[in-house]
Design a protein around this motif. Structure first.
Motif, mmCIF file in Angstrom:
data_model
loop_
_atom_site.group_PDB
_atom_site.id
_atom_site.type_symbol
_atom_site.label_atom_id
_atom_site.label_comp_id
_atom_site.label_asym_id
_atom_site.label_seq_id
_atom_site.Cartn_x
_atom_site.Cartn_y
_atom_site.Cartn_z
ATOM 1 N N MET A 1 -2.097 5.480 -13.481
ATOM 2 C CA MET A 1 -1.921 5.315 -12.052
ATOM 3 C C MET A 1 -2.323 3.906 -11.651
ATOM 4 S SD MET A 1 -3.680 7.488 -9.020
ATOM 5 C CE MET A 1 -2.634 7.838 -7.651
ATOM 6 N N SER A 2 -1.562 3.349 -10.765
ATOM 7 C CA SER A 2 -1.806 1.998 -10.283
ATOM 8 C C SER A 2 -3.060 1.965 -9.412
ATOM 9 C CB SER A 2 -0.595 1.532 -9.480
ATOM 10 O OG SER A 2 -0.858 0.318 -8.854
ATOM 11 N N GLY A 3 -3.620 0.780 -9.230
ATOM 12 C CA GLY A 3 -4.795 0.628 -8.398
ATOM 13 C C GLY A 3 -4.468 0.536 -6.916
ATOM 14 N N GLN A 4 -3.200 0.714 -6.565
ATOM 15 C CA GLN A 4 -2.822 0.651 -5.156
ATOM 16 C C GLN A 4 -3.364 1.852 -4.410
ATOM 17 O OE1 GLN A 4 1.366 0.408 -4.682
ATOM 18 N NE2 GLN A 4 1.540 -1.610 -5.575
ATOM 19 N N SER A 5 -3.801 1.603 -3.182
ATOM 20 C CA SER A 5 -4.279 2.703 -2.358
ATOM 21 C C SER A 5 -3.086 3.470 -1.796
ATOM 22 C CB SER A 5 -5.141 2.167 -1.209
ATOM 23 O OG SER A 5 -4.333 1.491 -0.272
ATOM 24 N N ILE A 6 -3.350 4.655 -1.298
ATOM 25 C CA ILE A 6 -2.295 5.460 -0.691
ATOM 26 C C ILE A 6 -1.724 4.743 0.525
ATOM 27 C CG2 ILE A 6 -3.829 6.849 0.740
ATOM 28 C CD1 ILE A 6 -0.735 8.186 -1.048
ATOM 29 N N THR A 7 -2.563 4.010 1.248
ATOM 30 C CA THR A 7 -2.107 3.235 2.402
ATOM 31 C C THR A 7 -1.100 2.169 1.975
ATOM 32 O OG1 THR A 7 -4.284 3.543 3.408
ATOM 33 C CG2 THR A 7 -2.891 1.837 4.352
ATOM 34 N N ASP A 8 -1.389 1.493 0.859
ATOM 35 C CA ASP A 8 -0.472 0.473 0.341
ATOM 36 C C ASP A 8 0.863 1.096 -0.042
ATOM 37 O OD1 ASP A 8 -2.398 -1.548 0.587
ATOM 38 O OD2 ASP A 8 -3.141 -1.214 -1.450
ATOM 39 N N ARG A 9 0.801 2.240 -0.690
ATOM 40 C CA ARG A 9 2.032 2.917 -1.122
ATOM 41 C C ARG A 9 2.867 3.373 0.061
ATOM 42 N NH1 ARG A 9 1.703 5.205 -6.695
ATOM 43 N NH2 ARG A 9 -0.146 4.284 -7.614
ATOM 44 N N ILE A 10 2.228 3.891 1.083
ATOM 45 C CA ILE A 10 2.947 4.346 2.278
ATOM 46 C C ILE A 10 3.578 3.155 2.997
ATOM 47 C CG2 ILE A 10 2.650 5.337 4.585
ATOM 48 C CD1 ILE A 10 0.563 7.238 3.294
ATOM 49 N N ALA A 12 4.493 0.256 1.737
ATOM 50 C CA ALA A 12 5.619 -0.246 0.947
ATOM 51 C C ALA A 12 6.834 0.666 1.105
ATOM 52 C CB ALA A 12 5.224 -0.364 -0.523
ATOM 53 N N ALA A 13 6.604 1.972 1.136
ATOM 54 C CA ALA A 13 7.707 2.918 1.316
ATOM 55 C C ALA A 13 8.347 2.759 2.692
ATOM 56 C CB ALA A 13 7.216 4.346 1.118
ATOM 57 N N GLN A 14 7.534 2.529 3.712
ATOM 58 C CA GLN A 14 8.072 2.323 5.061
ATOM 59 C C GLN A 14 8.945 1.073 5.110
ATOM 60 O OE1 GLN A 14 4.376 2.290 7.264
ATOM 61 N NE2 GLN A 14 4.712 4.363 8.026
ATOM 62 N N HIS A 15 8.502 0.014 4.456
ATOM 63 C CA HIS A 15 9.290 -1.219 4.437
ATOM 64 C C HIS A 15 10.580 -1.018 3.648
ATOM 65 C CE1 HIS A 15 6.254 -3.427 6.536
ATOM 66 N NE2 HIS A 15 5.365 -3.258 5.579
ATOM 67 N N SER A 16 10.532 -0.198 2.602
ATOM 68 C CA SER A 16 11.742 0.103 1.837
ATOM 69 C C SER A 16 12.749 0.843 2.705
ATOM 70 C CB SER A 16 11.409 0.958 0.612
ATOM 71 O OG SER A 16 10.687 0.219 -0.318
ATOM 72 N N MET A 17 12.258 1.795 3.490
ATOM 73 C CA MET A 17 13.139 2.601 4.325
ATOM 74 C C MET A 17 13.775 1.769 5.440
ATOM 75 S SD MET A 17 10.999 6.158 4.506
ATOM 76 C CE MET A 17 12.085 6.866 5.708
ATOM 77 N N THR A 18 13.047 0.786 5.958
ATOM 78 C CA THR A 18 13.590 -0.044 7.039
ATOM 79 C C THR A 18 14.443 -1.183 6.498
ATOM 80 O OG1 THR A 18 11.622 -1.450 7.117
ATOM 81 C CG2 THR A 18 11.665 0.464 8.594
ATOM 82 N N GLY A 19 14.452 -1.348 5.184
ATOM 83 C CA GLY A 19 15.283 -2.383 4.579
ATOM 84 C C GLY A 19 14.686 -3.773 4.616
ATOM 85 N N ALA A 25 7.648 -6.983 -0.067
ATOM 86 C CA ALA A 25 7.065 -7.891 -1.062
ATOM 87 C C ALA A 25 5.716 -8.422 -0.601
ATOM 88 C CB ALA A 25 8.026 -9.038 -1.347
ATOM 89 N N VAL A 26 5.601 -8.754 0.684
ATOM 90 C CA VAL A 26 4.315 -9.217 1.220
ATOM 91 C C VAL A 26 3.282 -8.105 1.112
ATOM 92 C CG1 VAL A 26 3.101 -9.901 3.329
ATOM 93 C CG2 VAL A 26 5.254 -11.004 2.726
ATOM 94 N N CYS A 27 3.690 -6.892 1.460
ATOM 95 C CA CYS A 27 2.790 -5.742 1.371
ATOM 96 C C CYS A 27 2.319 -5.528 -0.066
ATOM 97 C CB CYS A 27 3.510 -4.502 1.901
ATOM 98 S SG CYS A 27 2.516 -3.011 1.866
#
Length: 93
Positions: A1-10, A12-19, A25-27
């Protein structure tokens, strides 16, 4: 498992969904994980500075927003990423 927090993952997913690839990448470059920004994320941001359809002011604003985070790790990584872009990115973009 990566060291990313759940907040970081969420986030990044939000930015993916908004395109918003730049925001994603900044996140990912400025996660809460206590280590330097990953080279692949910094390289992508540098690549973005050479693209004609990328707004450099928007990229700078996105990095600047990360400096308002309550985590010193995120702020430090945002400053590292900003410095990296200033050294190696295309300022004309």
């Amino acid at each position: 498992m990566s060291g990313q927090s759940i907040t970081d993952r969420i986030a990044a997913a939000q930015h993916s969904m908004t395109g918003s690839a730049i925001s994603k990448a900044v996140c990912k470059a400025t996660t809460h994980e206590v280590s330097g920004p990953k080279k692949k994320h910094l390289d992508y941001l540098i690549h973005c500075t050479n693209e004609m359809n990328v707004s450099i002011p928007q990229l700078a604003d996105t990095l600047f927003e990360r400096t308002a985070n309550s985590s010193w790790v995120v702020v430090f990584k945002a400053l590292i990423a900003t410095h990296h872009l200033m050294m190696y990115g295309n300022e004309v973009g």
